[in-house]
Design a protein around this motif. Structure first.
Motif, PDB file in Angstrom:
ATOM      1  N   LEU A 198     -91.128  28.172   0.721  1.00 52.19           N
ATOM      2  CA  LEU A 198     -90.090  27.199   1.066  1.00 52.19           C
ATOM      3  C   LEU A 198     -90.594  25.783   0.833  1.00 52.19           C
ATOM      4  N   ALA A 199     -91.848  25.527   1.171  1.00 52.92           N
ATOM      5  CA  ALA A 199     -92.424  24.200   0.917  1.00 52.92           C
ATOM      6  C   ALA A 199     -92.483  23.922  -0.582  1.00 52.92           C
ATOM      7  N   PHE A 200     -92.828  24.940  -1.359  1.00 57.60           N
ATOM      8  CA  PHE A 200     -92.931  24.773  -2.806  1.00 57.60           C
ATOM      9  C   PHE A 200     -91.577  24.419  -3.415  1.00 57.60           C
ATOM     10  N   VAL A 201     -90.530  25.151  -3.033  1.00 52.08           N
ATOM     11  CA  VAL A 201     -89.217  24.868  -3.620  1.00 52.08           C
ATOM     12  C   VAL A 201     -88.652  23.565  -3.076  1.00 52.08           C
ATOM     13  N   ALA A 202     -88.975  23.232  -1.821  1.00 52.41           N
ATOM     14  CA  ALA A 202     -88.521  21.952  -1.266  1.00 52.41           C
ATOM     15  C   ALA A 202     -89.120  20.786  -2.038  1.00 52.41           C
ATOM     16  N   ALA A 203     -90.389  20.926  -2.432  1.00 57.68           N
ATOM     17  CA  ALA A 203     -91.037  19.875  -3.216  1.00 57.68           C
ATOM     18  C   ALA A 203     -90.371  19.711  -4.572  1.00 57.68           C
ATOM     19  N   GLY A 205     -87.153  19.914  -4.860  1.00 57.80           N
ATOM     20  CA  GLY A 205     -85.812  19.431  -4.584  1.00 57.80           C
ATOM     21  C   GLY A 205     -84.783  20.508  -4.310  1.00 57.80           C
ATOM     22  N   VAL A 206     -85.211  21.749  -4.086  1.00 62.70           N
ATOM     23  CA  VAL A 206     -84.295  22.846  -3.791  1.00 62.70           C
ATOM     24  C   VAL A 206     -83.981  22.838  -2.297  1.00 62.70           C
ATOM     25  N   ALA A 207     -82.713  22.876  -1.961  1.00 58.76           N
ATOM     26  CA  ALA A 207     -82.285  22.836  -0.557  1.00 58.76           C
ATOM     27  C   ALA A 207     -82.164  24.251   0.009  1.00 58.76           C
ATOM     28  N   PHE A 208     -82.371  24.356   1.317  1.00 60.22           N
ATOM     29  CA  PHE A 208     -82.168  25.630   2.014  1.00 60.22           C
ATOM     30  C   PHE A 208     -81.810  25.314   3.467  1.00 60.22           C
ATOM     31  N   PRO A 209     -81.122  26.223   4.146  1.00 57.98           N
ATOM     32  CA  PRO A 209     -80.590  25.937   5.486  1.00 57.98           C
ATOM     33  C   PRO A 209     -81.613  26.154   6.598  1.00 57.98           C
ATOM     34  N   LEU A 210     -82.704  25.386   6.571  1.00 59.34           N
ATOM     35  CA  LEU A 210     -83.763  25.581   7.556  1.00 59.34           C
ATOM     36  C   LEU A 210     -84.610  24.328   7.631  1.00 59.34           C
ATOM     37  N   GLU A 211     -85.017  23.947   8.844  1.00 62.56           N
ATOM     38  CA  GLU A 211     -85.946  22.833   9.010  1.00 62.56           C
ATOM     39  C   GLU A 211     -87.366  23.377   9.007  1.00 62.56           C
ATOM     40  N   LEU A 212     -88.136  22.950   8.051  1.00 58.78           N
ATOM     41  CA  LEU A 212     -89.450  23.547   7.832  1.00 58.78           C
ATOM     42  C   LEU A 212     -90.508  23.048   8.809  1.00 58.78           C
ATOM     43  N   ASP A 213     -90.509  21.767   9.137  1.00 58.26           N
ATOM     44  CA  ASP A 213     -91.574  21.213   9.980  1.00 58.26           C
ATOM     45  C   ASP A 213     -91.655  21.859  11.357  1.00 58.26           C
ATOM     46  N   PRO A 214     -90.535  22.020  12.080  1.00 52.89           N
ATOM     47  CA  PRO A 214     -90.626  22.693  13.391  1.00 52.89           C
ATOM     48  C   PRO A 214     -91.122  24.129  13.267  1.00 52.89           C
ATOM     49  N   LEU A 215     -90.717  24.802  12.204  1.00 52.36           N
ATOM     50  CA  LEU A 215     -91.171  26.179  11.999  1.00 52.36           C
ATOM     51  C   LEU A 215     -92.683  26.232  11.823  1.00 52.36           C
ATOM     52  N   VAL A 239     -98.093  20.523   0.627  1.00 47.46           N
ATOM     53  CA  VAL A 239     -97.304  20.662  -0.605  1.00 47.46           C
ATOM     54  C   VAL A 239     -96.087  19.759  -0.571  1.00 47.46           C
ATOM     55  N   THR A 240     -95.392  19.716   0.545  1.00 46.86           N
ATOM     56  CA  THR A 240     -94.207  18.863   0.631  1.00 46.86           C
ATOM     57  C   THR A 240     -94.600  17.386   0.731  1.00 46.86           C
ATOM     58  N   ALA A 241     -95.612  17.079   1.537  1.00 46.61           N
ATOM     59  CA  ALA A 241     -96.038  15.677   1.696  1.00 46.61           C
ATOM     60  C   ALA A 241     -96.586  15.136   0.396  1.00 46.61           C
ATOM     61  N   ARG A 242     -97.193  15.978  -0.412  1.00 48.50           N
ATOM     62  CA  ARG A 242     -97.779  15.535  -1.677  1.00 48.50           C
ATOM     63  C   ARG A 242     -96.713  14.952  -2.589  1.00 48.50           C
ATOM     64  N   GLU A 243     -95.546  15.541  -2.558  1.00 49.10           N
ATOM     65  CA  GLU A 243     -94.491  15.053  -3.440  1.00 49.10           C
ATOM     66  C   GLU A 243     -93.864  13.766  -2.920  1.00 49.10           C
TER      67      GLU A 243
END
Length: 245
Positions: A198-203, A205-215, A239-243
């Motif tokens: 999920l972090a990889f696809v978020a980086a 720009g792919v959206a998904f119905p979930l908040e990753l940080d709390p998870l 991975v997400t912060a890098r982008e």
């Protein structure tokens, strides 16, 4: 007092945790990192003297994740780690002989990711070419599919791309379902590995119905004290912060 003998499985598990701890130490310069109690962040490769070859199984099991912190932070791979990686491949060469077809293709893709990552640091390793990723092309049965993707989480790193990554981008909603299912089952190890994707696809720009940080925070707090699971969550965050940086 006699010491209890340990099984090879226990030795390998301990090696994985040691190598994961050293990799985690490279990422611990970010304030607020949560790690297992007793883990020291300073000079992670200068541990107590021990047989370094005992860590080679851990390097092979972790694969590209052992070197992911250097990829994410853009730092050189220390010479002793590069030499250890080469010895690990010599001692445990790529081999799927006797493995089931399901296991063999996972091993081949993980070794591909490790070899590609080491190439970035000037270390050439010969591994068999992976297939076309057909095993993850269809995400209709998302429960089993998301578990397969969790087994391939070490591919979810910047600089790696291929059919597995394309499948992740196409099926972000299935990844989100899979990580929620793992959380409900309290399978934090699987949840952390799916979260890597999920972090990889978020980086990307792919959206998904979930908040990753709390998870990720929840998994770090309740993930059972496994250093490897904590490493998975930290890699996902980086991975997400890098982008964004």
């Amino acid at each position: 007092m006699p010491f209890a003998e340990t099984s090879p499985h226990e030795d390998y598990t301990a090696a994985v945790e040691r190598v994961a701890g050293r990799a985690l130490g490279v990422l611990m310069d970010v304030e607020g990192t949560v790690v297992p109690a007793g883990f020291a962040a300073t000079d992670p490769w200068a541990a107590e003297p021990h047989d370094r070859d005992a860590d080679l199984p851990g390097l092979r099991v972790l694969g590209s994740d052992a070197f992911a912190p250097h990829v994410l932070r853009g730092t050189p791979l220390p010479a002793d780690q590069a030499e250890a990686a080469a010895r690990a491949f010599d001692l445990f060469p790529p081999d799927t002989l006797g493995a089931s077809p399901e296991t063999a293709w996972i091993i081949t893709w993980r070794d591909w990711a490790t070899a590609r990552t080491l190439t970035r640091f000037g270390l050439a390793v010969d591994v068999p070419l992976p297939g076309d990723g057909a095993q993850v092309a269809d995400a209709t049965t998302w429960q089993a599919w998301s578990v397969r993707m969790a087994q391939l989480s070490s591919l979810a790193l910047p600089g790696l791309d291929g059919p597995i990554h394309a499948a992740a981008r196409r099926n972000a909603d299935s990844l989100a379902r899979g990580v929620v299912r793992a959380m409900l089952r309290r399978d934090y190890r699987t949840a952390a590995r799916i979260a890597r994707w999920l972090a990889f696809v978020a980086a990307d720009g792919v959206a998904f119905p979930l908040e990753l940080d709390p998870l990720l925070r929840h998994v770090r707090l309740f993930g059972g004290g496994s250093t490897r699971t904590v490493l998975d969550t930290r890699i996902a965050q980086h991975v997400t912060a890098r982008e964004d940086s």
